[in-house]
Every structure is written in structure tokens, then in C-alpha cells.
Scaffold this active site. Structure first.
Site, PDB file in Angstrom:
ATOM      1  CE  LYS A 102     -85.071-116.123   7.522  1.00  0.00           C
ATOM      2  NZ  LYS A 102     -84.329-114.896   7.364  1.00  0.00           N
ATOM      3  CD  GLU A 126     -84.795-111.689  20.434  1.00  0.00           C
ATOM      4  OE1 GLU A 126     -84.966-112.047  21.597  1.00  0.00           O
ATOM      5  OE2 GLU A 126     -85.742-111.436  19.655  1.00  0.00           O
ATOM      6  CE  LYS A 202     -88.003-113.322   9.240  1.00  0.00           C
ATOM      7  NZ  LYS A 202     -87.908-112.158   8.347  1.00  0.00           N
TER       8      LYS A 202
HETATM    9  N1  HSE Z   1     -85.700-111.462   3.896  1.00  0.00           N
HETATM   10  C1  HSE Z   1     -86.111-110.971   5.164  1.00  0.00           C
HETATM   11  C2  HSE Z   1     -86.977-109.747   5.004  1.00  0.00           C
HETATM   12  C3  HSE Z   1     -84.963-110.579   6.066  1.00  0.00           C
HETATM   13  O1  HSE Z   1     -87.172-109.256   3.891  1.00  0.00           O
HETATM   14  O2  HSE Z   1     -87.487-109.278   6.004  1.00  0.00           O
HETATM   15  C4  HSE Z   1     -84.345-111.743   6.751  1.00  0.00           C
HETATM   16  O3  HSE Z   1     -85.227-112.371   7.609  1.00  0.00           O
END
Ligand code: HSE
Length: 436
Positions: A102, A126, A202
Site C-alpha cells: 500500500k 487487492e 489505504k
Molecule cells: N499493519 C497492518 C495492520 C497490516 O495492522 O492492519 C498490514 O497492512
């Protein structure tokens, strides 16, 4: 037919992907046509959870992205470099890309998708958002016809685990973080998770897909959860809320020129809201659109198997298209429009001052007659209307006053706080949180 995979990285996600690619029985028949040709690793001598022929492993990652036999490069290295350079080199060599990264997409998506569109190759991601939860392809395909109004997600499992534990056991952030680190849910350096950087990456990706334009990552507003206190959790509970780290992208009809809000911050979520009961390391993404209404995706946001499920499904999507093209003997075909990202323009992100939302604020004040009246006067003079005012706690000789506002423009609310902070009776304003 056989399609050759070059895998960059054999950490948690890479290992999960290899396990899936080798364990084909009972899964999609297209898996039979996938061959792991090269796997790029840092060291050849490490003991691995998967057994691969020695000649498949290499420390020469550049050789993988330029190998004429490789059809699809799967980048699961994480981090910005060398991931970005290797992805760009692979694209220049005509490879399709599957990535779980990401950070690289949120920051360099512009450069990567421009190169991919010129080279007519796919970049599928995805696994980059929500781990195993399908949300990228649904936004591109199953929901593609909708006018999206909002994407609201719990997209970071680490912070959701910490906040859930703070709620459940009335424990302080630092205590729970230390536990989460011991259990392997939080990294030794938890910054990316607890300061909201991971969630910002994200939501930038989700906003771009939902609203059809690129997002400049620095324009994503971001607050982490370090400042969420036990007192706030207790007041939230008393007021029928839970505190969640939300990532929100929303287009308000009232904003000029289709501006978007794109923001990450701890938020008071009504206990009756579907996101309020998403607990522990789970992720969920609520999408609102017309005509669909509301649809929520829920599931494991991280972990080897879940993330590998998304990675290998992306590989299948590409292979399905390559196979169709090959069978049609098509030459010079364009990429499948529901798999690509062809945005050229940037979304306009609205300033936070223009956000209209409810606020929660906690004040420590002298316990004198008329203090609540003075707060009310300041709020009123800035057009801030209060939904509730609670004074139950005392800290030392200071009164603790908690207010929840009605919807208000953030700029006006901040002006009222500035004025309130100058009142003699006001000691401090320890917390200000937005309310969903
Ligand atoms: N570090 C992220 C989380 C997981 O704690 O959701 C990987 O995207």
C-alpha cells in the site's frame, strides 16, 4: 498453458502466496497453469517454511524483473525502495504486477500506473487494502456502476486491536501497545500503525478508486491513536459510543467542485453503527453509493493466508485475461478496462476547516458557578450547537466537562475552542475527537 511467476520477497505474505500456489487441489483450476519461476530473497541460507527447488531462489531481484520468461511479477517486499524501482523496471520489461504494497502505491501510484498504462500491463493490488477482504476489485467491478458517496473503514488491525483492548479492559494505550508487541500484533516500531500512516495509505487508494481520480498522499489528513485516553474511552461508553480509528473518504454535495474529504482519525462511533462491532485485528469497509445504498466488507485485514488469498486471486485475474487474449490470438489488445486504473486527474481534497461533523471535547475547568454558561456562550457565538454536556468527573480540584456538538463546520468549532482556551476558568482541553 503455463504462466510464470516471479516473486519478490519471501516474508509472511510471500510464504503464504507460495503455499497457496503449491497447494492447488480443490482450488480454482487456473492455478494448475501457474509456475513459480523465480523467488527473490535476501539470503539463500535461511530456513524457510516452504520448500522450493534451490534454483528457484535468488538474491538477484533485478534478474527477476528482467527475466524474459517471467509473465507476472509479484511484489511482496513492502516498503518504498527497492519496491518502487523494481516495479517500474518490471513494467518496463512488459511484466504484469501484483503487489500487496500500500505504501508504494499510495505514494507512487501516479508514476506506476502511468508507466503500466503506457506498457499495457496490469498492476493489481487487492492485498494492499484490507488484507484478504475483497474491496479493490469490488470497487472497480461489482460496484463500478455506482455513484460512491462515502468509504468508511477500519483498515488497520493493529490499532483496532489496541482500541478494542482499551475498551474491554479499561487499560491505557501504552500498556496495551506493549502487550500487542509481545503478541506480535504490533511492530517493534509501531509508528506506521498507531500514527495512522498505514490507514492513510489505504484510504488514499480506496478514495482514488471510489472517486475516480488520483489522491496526493500528503493531502490526506491524519491523526493516530496515541492520544486516546482511558478517560475518553470511559466517556465514550457512557455516551453510547466506541472509539475507532476510522479512515474516511466522502464526497459532500455541499462541497464546491466535487471536493472530497479524505481523513484518518480516532472517531466516536455510535454503538449501533455497523463498524462499532468490528473488533480485534479485524478490518471492515463500509461503502455507500447510489443506487446500492450501504454495503460492508468485513474480514481479516492481515495475516499470511488472508493476504495470500488476495495476492493469488489477483494473479488469477491477470492469467484469465492473458489466456483469453492468447486463445483469441489477439494482437495489440488493450488491457481489460475493469482491471486497470486509468485515472489521469487528481481529486480535489477539501480543507479540514470545511469539514462538517459532530465533535466530542473534554475540558478541565475550575469548579465555579457559571463555567458551563461561559463555555456555552463561546460555542454559541461561533455557531456551535451542543447536543449534550456532561460533568461527572473531578480531577484533583478541577471539574471535567465533556460536550458533544451537533454538526458544525470544523473551522468554526476550532475558533470556539481557541476562544475557550483563553477563558480564565479553563485549565486545559485534553481531548478533541470527531464523532461519526
Ligand atoms: N499493519 C497492518 C495492520 C497490516 O495492522 O492492519 C498490514 O497492512
Amino acid at each position: 498453458m503455463a504462466f510464470n511467476i516471479g516473486l519478490l520477497g519471501l516474508g509472511t505474505v510471500g510464504t503464504g502466496a507460495v503455499q497457496l500456489l503449491l497447494d492447488k487441489s480443490g482450488r480454482h483450476p487456473l492455478l494448475q497453469e501457474l509456475v513459480i519461476r523465480r523467488v527473490g530473497v535476501r539470503s539463500l541460507n535461511k530456513t524457510r517454511a516452504v520448500s522450493l527447488p534451490l534454483q528457484v531462489l535468488t538474491t538477484d531481484l533485478e534478474a527477476i524483473v528482467s527475466d524474459p520468461e517471467v509473465d507476472i511479477v509479484v511484489e511482496v517486499l513492502g516498503g518504498l525502495e527497492p519496491a518502487r524501482s523494481l516495479i517500474l523496471k518490471a513494467i518496463n520489461h512488459g511484466k504484469h504486477i501484483v503487489t500487496a504494497n500500500k505504501a508504494v502505491i499510495a505514494l507512487y501510484g501516479d508514476e506506476i500506473f502511468t508507466a503500466a498504462n503506457q506498457a499495457r500491463v496490469y498492476v493489481l493490488l487487492e492485498a494492499a487494502v484490507g488484507g484478504g477482504i475483497p474491496v479493490i476489485q469490488p470497487l472497480k467491478q461489482s460496484l463500478g456502476v455506482n455513484r460512491i458517496q462515502a468509504v468508511t473503514g477500519i483498515v488497520n488491525g493493529t490499532t483496532n486491536f489496541i482500541l478494542t483492548a482499551m475498551h474491554a479492559a479499561d487499560r491505557a494505550f501504552n500498556d496495551v501497545l506493549a502487550d500487542a508487541q509481545r503478541l506480535g500484533y504490533a511492530e517493534a516500531d509501531p509508528t506506521a500503525d498507531v500514527d495512522g500512516l498505514d490507514a492513510a495509505d489505504k484510504i488514499a487508494i480506496l478514495a482514488s478508486l471510489a472517486f475516480g481520480g488520483r489522491i496526493k498522499l500528503p493531502e490526506v489528513y491524519r491523526e493516530g491513536i496515541r492520544q486516546v485516553s482511558q478517560a475518553d474511552i470511559a466517556y465514550a461508553r457512557k455516551l453510547n459510543f466506541v472509539i475507532k480509528l476510522l479512515a474516511i473518504a466522502r464526497q459532500e454535495q455541499t462541497y464546491p467542485s466535487n471536493q472530497l474529504q479524505v481523513r484518518v482519525h480516532p472517531t466516536l462511533v455510535p454503538q449501533s453503527h455497523p463498524l462499532a462491532s468490528v473488533n480485534g485485528v479485524y478490518n471492515a469497509i463500509l461503502i455507500e453509493g447510489e443506487p446500492i445504498g450501504q454495503v460492508m466488507f468485513f474480514g481479516p485485514g492481515a495475516g499470511a493466508g488472508a493476504t495470500a488469498s488476495a495476492v493469488v486471486s489477483d494473479i488469477l485475474n491477470i492469467v484469465a485475461d492473458l489466456k483469453t487474449r492468447a486463445q483469441a490470438s489477439a494482437t495489440n489488445v488493450t488491457a481489460h478496462p475493469l482491471l486497470t486504473c486509468s485515472h489521469q486527474d487528481y481529486c480535489r481534497v477539501a480543507p479540514m476547516a470545511d469539514l462538517v461533523t459532530r465533535f466530542y471535547a473534554r475540558f478541565l475547568t475550575q469548579d465555579h458557578p457559571g463555567v458551563i454558561g461561559k463555555l456555552g456562550t463561546c460555542f454559541g457565538s461561533h455557531g456551535v450547537s451542543l447536543e449534550s454536556v456532561v460533568q461527572t468527573g473531578i480531577q484533583g480540584d478541577l471539574a471535567e466537562i465533556v460536550v458533544v456538538t451537533h454538526d458544525v463546520r470544523e473551522g468554526d468549532f476550532r475558533s470556539s475552542l481557541n476562544e475557550i482556551s483563553t477563558l480564565e476558568a479553563v485549565d486545559s482541553i485534553p481531548s478533541v475527537l470527531r464523532v461519526l
